[in-house]
Design a protein around this motif. Structure first.
Motif, short mmCIF file in Angstrom:
data_model
loop_
_atom_site.label_atom_id
_atom_site.label_comp_id
_atom_site.label_asym_id
_atom_site.label_seq_id
_atom_site.Cartn_x
_atom_site.Cartn_y
_atom_site.Cartn_z
N LEU A 88 -53.52 1.12 -3.89
CA LEU A 88 -52.85 -0.18 -3.89
C LEU A 88 -52.70 -0.72 -5.31
CD1 LEU A 88 -54.46 -1.92 -0.78
CD2 LEU A 88 -52.26 -0.76 -0.94
N ILE A 89 -53.72 -0.54 -6.12
CA ILE A 89 -53.65 -0.98 -7.52
C ILE A 89 -52.51 -0.26 -8.24
CG2 ILE A 89 -54.87 -0.89 -9.73
CD1 ILE A 89 -57.47 -1.31 -8.11
N SER A 110 -68.21 -8.41 -3.46
CA SER A 110 -67.76 -9.57 -4.23
C SER A 110 -68.28 -10.88 -3.69
CB SER A 110 -66.22 -9.60 -4.25
OG SER A 110 -65.73 -9.78 -2.93
N GLY A 111 -68.81 -10.87 -2.46
CA GLY A 111 -69.34 -12.09 -1.86
C GLY A 111 -68.30 -12.87 -1.09
N ALA A 112 -67.03 -12.47 -1.15
CA ALA A 112 -66.00 -13.18 -0.41
C ALA A 112 -66.19 -12.97 1.09
CB ALA A 112 -64.62 -12.68 -0.84
N GLN A 113 -65.89 -14.03 1.86
CA GLN A 113 -66.08 -13.96 3.31
C GLN A 113 -64.84 -13.36 3.96
OE1 GLN A 113 -67.26 -17.77 4.85
NE2 GLN A 113 -69.39 -17.26 4.62
N ASN A 114 -64.57 -12.10 3.65
CA ASN A 114 -63.47 -11.39 4.28
C ASN A 114 -64.00 -10.65 5.50
OD1 ASN A 114 -61.54 -11.97 2.13
ND2 ASN A 114 -62.82 -10.62 0.90
N LYS A 115 -63.16 -10.52 6.52
CA LYS A 115 -63.57 -9.77 7.70
C LYS A 115 -63.83 -8.32 7.34
CE LYS A 115 -60.91 -12.61 10.95
NZ LYS A 115 -59.79 -12.62 11.91
N ASP A 116 -62.97 -7.76 6.50
CA ASP A 116 -63.07 -6.36 6.13
C ASP A 116 -62.22 -6.12 4.89
OD1 ASP A 116 -60.59 -6.72 7.19
OD2 ASP A 116 -60.66 -5.05 8.60
N PHE A 117 -62.09 -4.86 4.49
CA PHE A 117 -61.29 -4.53 3.31
C PHE A 117 -59.83 -4.95 3.49
CE2 PHE A 117 -58.34 -1.44 1.43
CZ PHE A 117 -58.58 -1.68 0.07
N ALA A 118 -59.29 -4.75 4.72
CA ALA A 118 -57.89 -5.09 4.97
C ALA A 118 -57.64 -6.57 4.75
CB ALA A 118 -57.51 -4.67 6.39
N ASP A 119 -58.59 -7.41 5.15
CA ASP A 119 -58.45 -8.84 4.98
C ASP A 119 -58.45 -9.21 3.49
OD1 ASP A 119 -58.18 -11.38 6.29
OD2 ASP A 119 -60.21 -11.85 5.65
N ALA A 120 -59.33 -8.56 2.72
CA ALA A 120 -59.37 -8.79 1.27
C ALA A 120 -58.06 -8.34 0.63
CB ALA A 120 -60.56 -8.05 0.66
N ALA A 121 -57.54 -7.18 1.07
CA ALA A 121 -56.29 -6.67 0.50
C ALA A 121 -55.11 -7.59 0.81
CB ALA A 121 -56.02 -5.26 1.03
N TYR A 122 -55.13 -8.19 1.99
CA TYR A 122 -54.01 -9.04 2.40
C TYR A 122 -53.79 -10.18 1.41
CZ TYR A 122 -51.58 -12.79 4.85
OH TYR A 122 -50.72 -13.81 5.18
N TRP A 123 -54.90 -10.79 0.93
CA TRP A 123 -54.75 -11.94 0.03
C TRP A 123 -54.19 -11.54 -1.33
CZ3 TRP A 123 -54.80 -16.67 1.81
CH2 TRP A 123 -55.41 -16.89 3.04
N LEU A 125 -51.96 -8.66 -1.43
CA LEU A 125 -50.64 -8.13 -1.08
C LEU A 125 -49.63 -9.23 -0.76
CD1 LEU A 125 -51.89 -5.20 1.18
CD2 LEU A 125 -50.71 -4.94 -1.02
N ARG A 126 -50.08 -10.37 -0.25
CA ARG A 126 -49.16 -11.40 0.22
C ARG A 126 -48.30 -11.98 -0.90
NH1 ARG A 126 -50.87 -17.03 0.35
NH2 ARG A 126 -52.43 -17.35 -1.29
N LYS A 127 -48.73 -11.80 -2.14
CA LYS A 127 -47.93 -12.31 -3.25
C LYS A 127 -46.76 -11.39 -3.57
CE LYS A 127 -52.06 -14.24 -5.44
NZ LYS A 127 -52.89 -14.24 -6.65
N SER A 171 -44.26 -5.80 5.40
CA SER A 171 -44.77 -7.07 4.87
C SER A 171 -46.28 -6.99 4.67
CB SER A 171 -44.45 -8.21 5.84
OG SER A 171 -45.20 -8.05 7.04
N ALA A 172 -46.82 -8.00 3.99
CA ALA A 172 -48.26 -8.01 3.72
C ALA A 172 -49.07 -8.04 5.01
CB ALA A 172 -48.61 -9.21 2.84
N GLU A 173 -48.62 -8.82 5.98
CA GLU A 173 -49.36 -8.90 7.25
C GLU A 173 -49.33 -7.57 7.98
OE1 GLU A 173 -49.37 -11.96 10.96
OE2 GLU A 173 -49.86 -12.60 8.93
N GLU A 174 -48.20 -6.89 7.95
CA GLU A 174 -48.12 -5.55 8.55
C GLU A 174 -49.00 -4.57 7.79
OE1 GLU A 174 -43.57 -5.45 10.26
OE2 GLU A 174 -43.88 -5.45 8.10
N GLN A 175 -49.05 -4.70 6.48
CA GLN A 175 -49.88 -3.80 5.67
C GLN A 175 -51.37 -3.99 5.98
OE1 GLN A 175 -48.45 -5.02 1.86
NE2 GLN A 175 -46.47 -3.99 2.12
#
Length: 886
Positions: A88-89, A110-123, A125-127, A171-175
């Protein structure tokens, strides 16, 4: 892309919306969301079928995306979280050390309250990906097929190219959902069997026998048409039907009415299935392993098949039998047991034991699958197809019974014959592979109280557990006392790792935890401990240990322990903290109990009687062992903590655990050693390994800082703890907190203050949960909030800072350190350019006259009439004005 199937006409985005809805829905509402989608899909399939009779209407393209973890047709992608983050990078051309790249590569830590890796990636990718795609479910499957195919062909560049193209079209949500599909975990909050049964009531059962999603979708197309026969195929292993454990409660349930049962011996061997077609054989173990090379594929090879000549009737040309492979002693003409140190799967012709298949069911005869016929009909057929041979292939003896007393007679007779126990089966039961609740029960004397010889043994060592217990002592090396020496001497006897609840394991940890020693710490022999080949991970001095009451089916010889005997199927019954550590079983008592030269000694002490079966279910549930805490009386000072129960895990240097417990009781509260359903919370002072364990496995109880208790005791006013008081929050409390607090612990119900905002900033930083807004998003946000940041006075200003020797016509990166004025300008919201161009609106000159004429001429040349030229004092003056205004 393929178009001749319904999956080509359903958008992948529609499926993603279903996933989102399921995730947000309450547990009871999740089913209806998926069921509605399945119905819509099938309706669309019917319409397509009407216009294109040859099209495919299978639900398989969807099901393999919903259950990627069990899909077998597509090979692996070669992508885990870290490698996917790197891809992705690369796709996004992100700076490797930048914030977004770090968020992807360190999503877990990282300590972020993401459900999983996909949730972290979404934030991230959405840009970059905003528009929903037009890809169909069929298109997505083809992309995933090509990624897997390229990986299988060792073509990582080709796999990356397909992944890049897939992400360019989504789209980011699909990704986000694509990532979860690739990582084979959708986090829907729905189990595999639950999803399969929503597709068809028999889907989970069929999957348990063949593990093939495609076959499920081809076979089960109409939920109203039930699968009457589980498909059993010759030379294909299946997971056999199992027996449910029958204790007091279960026994009374089974025999609450009129029933007919077959009672058989519970064999102490290895579960096997025999497949034969036209003289060709295959043998499969309970877990589906093929042992044909050992037993023989025909009558000319192997250690077993040559013995089966003439064992089948002449009209039998295809058959599948279910049974137990036992060891038959060729000398004594009796069965052996697994406790006798031989393996029936690896016997040789020279051994005293030979394989003997004890058959108790038939599943296929010639071309007829029999699984849907009642047991009594199957067994009538079984009696007609075999020519039993003693010690080679035998039909399990069965007896029809209708009463409780008949079952007890059979169980007691089994004990007298020194067998493992009995199995009783509903005569009308159908054969359901991999099902333990379909009408078969197993019964052993050790399932009942007061009919076995329980033994008191001392803990001499501990073993770390696995999985959720991997950082905890979950198994024990136990010993008996050797009284033949003058000094205290304890010798190893057995290894036990079952029987205790999580609460009871914690009780042992509370009592023994501080005293465990590593093998290289101290000398166990100095404390009178001696073990054989079996060595523990940790050891403990006897005077710091405790006694366990254990139960087992039998004693058997073993060279791994110093006693040369050990327990088979041992289980801990009680923690005997009430006993002195040396009040345990002695070696003399053990040898008297054995009193035999046999390899195996049963631990039964009497027959089971009907009176033993009168325990009610309520009494059964109430029989868990709780360790009583000796508490000295205290004078009650207040009723502040009335009706509240606490468990104190640790104290602190300033407030000892014992003192905490006393103050709780002085204020009307109750203290327990092990948390239960009535416990409000677990109080924690100093750090403890259990804190991390609770967080890792999402424990169902709250861990609260003792400072919370101190504050309410000092104020003598009870206030429930808040998120800032927590070390771990249970799921139930999270749901309650979500009503009144956001994820940073900030309350919805009270006005924010400077102090409350300062309290949550460390939590935001700890989570690394920053949202980086684009300039356009900032503008929209300010408009929505009707807010203008008074500091951003240069928000829309682009400035050029002139320094001596600088060429304002060339766009060259500035390698010099920024000046104070440049940093102040950026702080005030401005943008700095490395060149004077049409976008520049402000030019900061080092003095009024230096280069001024040349700059003005250049501005005229490029047509920039908006730029103003000021000196650097202009920036300092603006900053001072803002400070004064604030």
């Amino acid at each position: 892309m393929a178009t001749n199937n319904v999956a080509s006409s359903v958008k992948f985005n529609d499926l993603c919306k279903v996933f989102e809805t399921i995730c947000k829905a309450k547990k009871r509402d999740k089913d209806s969301v998926l069921v509605d989608f399945i119905k819509t899909y099938k309706t669309q399939a019917e319409h397509l079928k009407a216009t294109s009779p040859n099209c495919s209407t299978s639900f398989y393209p969807v099901l393999r995306l919903i259950l990627p973890q069990v899909e077998r047709e597509r090979g692996p992608y070669g992508l885990k979280e870290f490698t996917l983050a790197k891809r992705l990078i690369k796709i996004l051309c992100l700076p490797p050390e930048g914030t977004e790249a770090t968020r992807l590569t360190n999503s877990r830590t990282s300590g972020a309250q993401n459900k999983d890796f996909a949730d972290a990636a979404y934030w991230v990718l959405r840009k970059y990906f905003l528009v929903d795609s037009k890809l169909s479910i069929s298109d997505v499957n083809e992309y995933l097929d090509r990624i897997a195919e390229n990986h299988g062909n060792n073509d990582p560049r080709g796999a990356d190219d397909q992944l890049y193209k897939l992400f360019q079209e989504t789209s980011a949500e699909e990704q986000k959902w694509l990532i979860r599909i690739i990582l084979k975990d959708l986090h829907l909050g729905m189990g595999q069997d639950r999803i399969l049964r929503l597709y068809h009531p028999d889907a989970a059962d069929l999957f348990s026998s063949n593990n093939d999603l495609c076959k499920i979708c081809e076979t089960l197309t109409d939920p109203s048409v039930r699968l009457h026969e589980i498909e059993i195929a010759i030379f294909v292993p299946f997971r056999p039907m199992l027996s449910q454990r029958c204790d007091v409660v279960q026994f009374n349930k089974v025999f609450s009415g009129n029933v007919k049962m077959y009672v058989e011996t519970k064999f102490d061997g290895e579960r096997f299935q025999l497949h034969m077609e036209n003289g060709q054989f295959k043998y499969f173990s309970k877990n589906g392993y093929d042992y044909t090379s050992t037993y023989g594929s025909d009558f000319t090879n192997g250690i077993f098949t040559p013995l089966l000549k003439n064992s089948f009737k002449k009209d039998v040309w295809k058959i599948i039998l279910d049974g137990e492979m036992m060891g038959w002693n060729k000398s004594t003409k009796k069965f052996g047991s697994k406790a006798m140190n031989f393996d029936v799967k690896h016997t040789k012709t020279s051994h005293v034991h030979q394989p003997c298949l004890c058959v108790f069911d038939i599943l296929l005869l010639n071309d007829d699958v029999l699984t849907n016929r009642p047991l009594k009909d199957r067994l009538l057929l079984l009696d007609t197809v075999l020519n039993p041979v003693q010690g080679t292939i035998m039909i399990s003896h069965r007896k029809e019974i209708t009463s409780k007393s008949a079952v007890l007679d059979a169980l007691n007779a089994s004990m007298d014959r020194e067998e493992e126990g009995i199995v009783f089966k509903d005569v009308m039961s159908l054969y359901k592979p991999n099902n333990r609740y379909a009408g078969w029960w197993k019964m052993k004397l050790e399932y009942f109280e007061n009919v076995m010889s329980d033994l008191d043994v001392i803990v001499m060592g501990g073993y770390y557990g696995e999985g959720r217990h991997r950082n905890q002592i979950a198994g024990f090396l136990v010993a008996v006392k050797d009284s033949s020496t003058d000094n205290e001497h304890y010798i190893s006897f057995a290894r036990i790792a079952s029987g205790l609840s999580n609460e009871e394991l914690q009780t042992i940890e509370n009592n023994l935890g501080p005293h465990w020693k590593k093998l290289n710490e101290g000398d166990p022999e100095e404390h009178g401990l001696e073990w054989g080949k079996e060595k523990p991970d940790l050891w403990i001095p006897p005077n710091k240990s405790c006694v366990l009451q254990v139960r087992a089916s039998e004693l058997m010889r073993s060279s791994d322990f110093k006693t040369e005997w050990t327990l088979r199927f041992p289980r801990i019954q009680k923690i005997r903290l009430d006993k002195h550590y040396n009040d345990c079983l002695t070696l003399t008592e053990l040898l008297e109990l054995i009193n035999s030269a046999k390899y195996v000694k049963k631990l039964t002490k009497r027959h089971l009687e009907l009176d033993d079966l009168k325990l009610t279910e309520k009494e059964r549930k109430h029989s868990r062992r709780d360790v009583h805490i000796e508490q000295q009386p205290v004078e009650q000072k207040s009723s502040l903590l009335d009706e509240y129960e606490f468990c104190v895990l640790t104290g602190s240097e300033a407030w000892k655990k014992d003192d905490i417990e006393i103050e709780i009781r002085e204020n009307g509260g109750t203290v327990v050693r092990n948390e239960g359903t009535n416990t409000l919370c677990i109080l924690v002072g100093d750090d403890h390994p259990r804190i991390e364990t609770c967080k890792q496995y999402d424990a169902p109880y709250d861990l609260v800082k003792v400072e919370w208790l101190r504050s309410i005791l000092d104020a003598q006013e009870f206030k429930m703890y808040t998120p800032k008081d927590m070390l771990h929050i249970s799921k139930k409390t999270k749901e309650q907190f979500s009503i009144n607090y956001d994820k940073y612990g900030n309350t919805y119900t009270e006005e924010d203050t400077l102090s409350s905002i300062q309290d949550i900033i460390p939590q935001v930083e700890k989570m690394n949960d920053f949202v980086y807004l684009t300039p356009s998003e900032v503008v929209v946000l300010e408009q929505e909030l009707k807010f203008s940041n008074p500091i951003n006075v240069f928000k829309n200003v682009v400035a050029y800072f002139y320094r001596f020797g600088r060429n304002f016509k060339l766009d060259v990166a500035d390698v010099q350190s920024p000046t104070l004025e440049e940093m102040e300008f950026r702080f005030l919201g401005g943008t700095i350019s490395n060149i004077i161009n049409y976008r520049v609106t402000l030019i900061i000159n080092e003095s009024d006259d230096v280069k001024r004429r040349e700059i003005l001429e250049y501005l005229t040349e490029i047509g920039n009439t908006q730029a103003k030229i000021v000196n650097k004092e202009f920036i300092n003056k603006t900053l001072q004005e803002i400070k004064t205004a604030l």
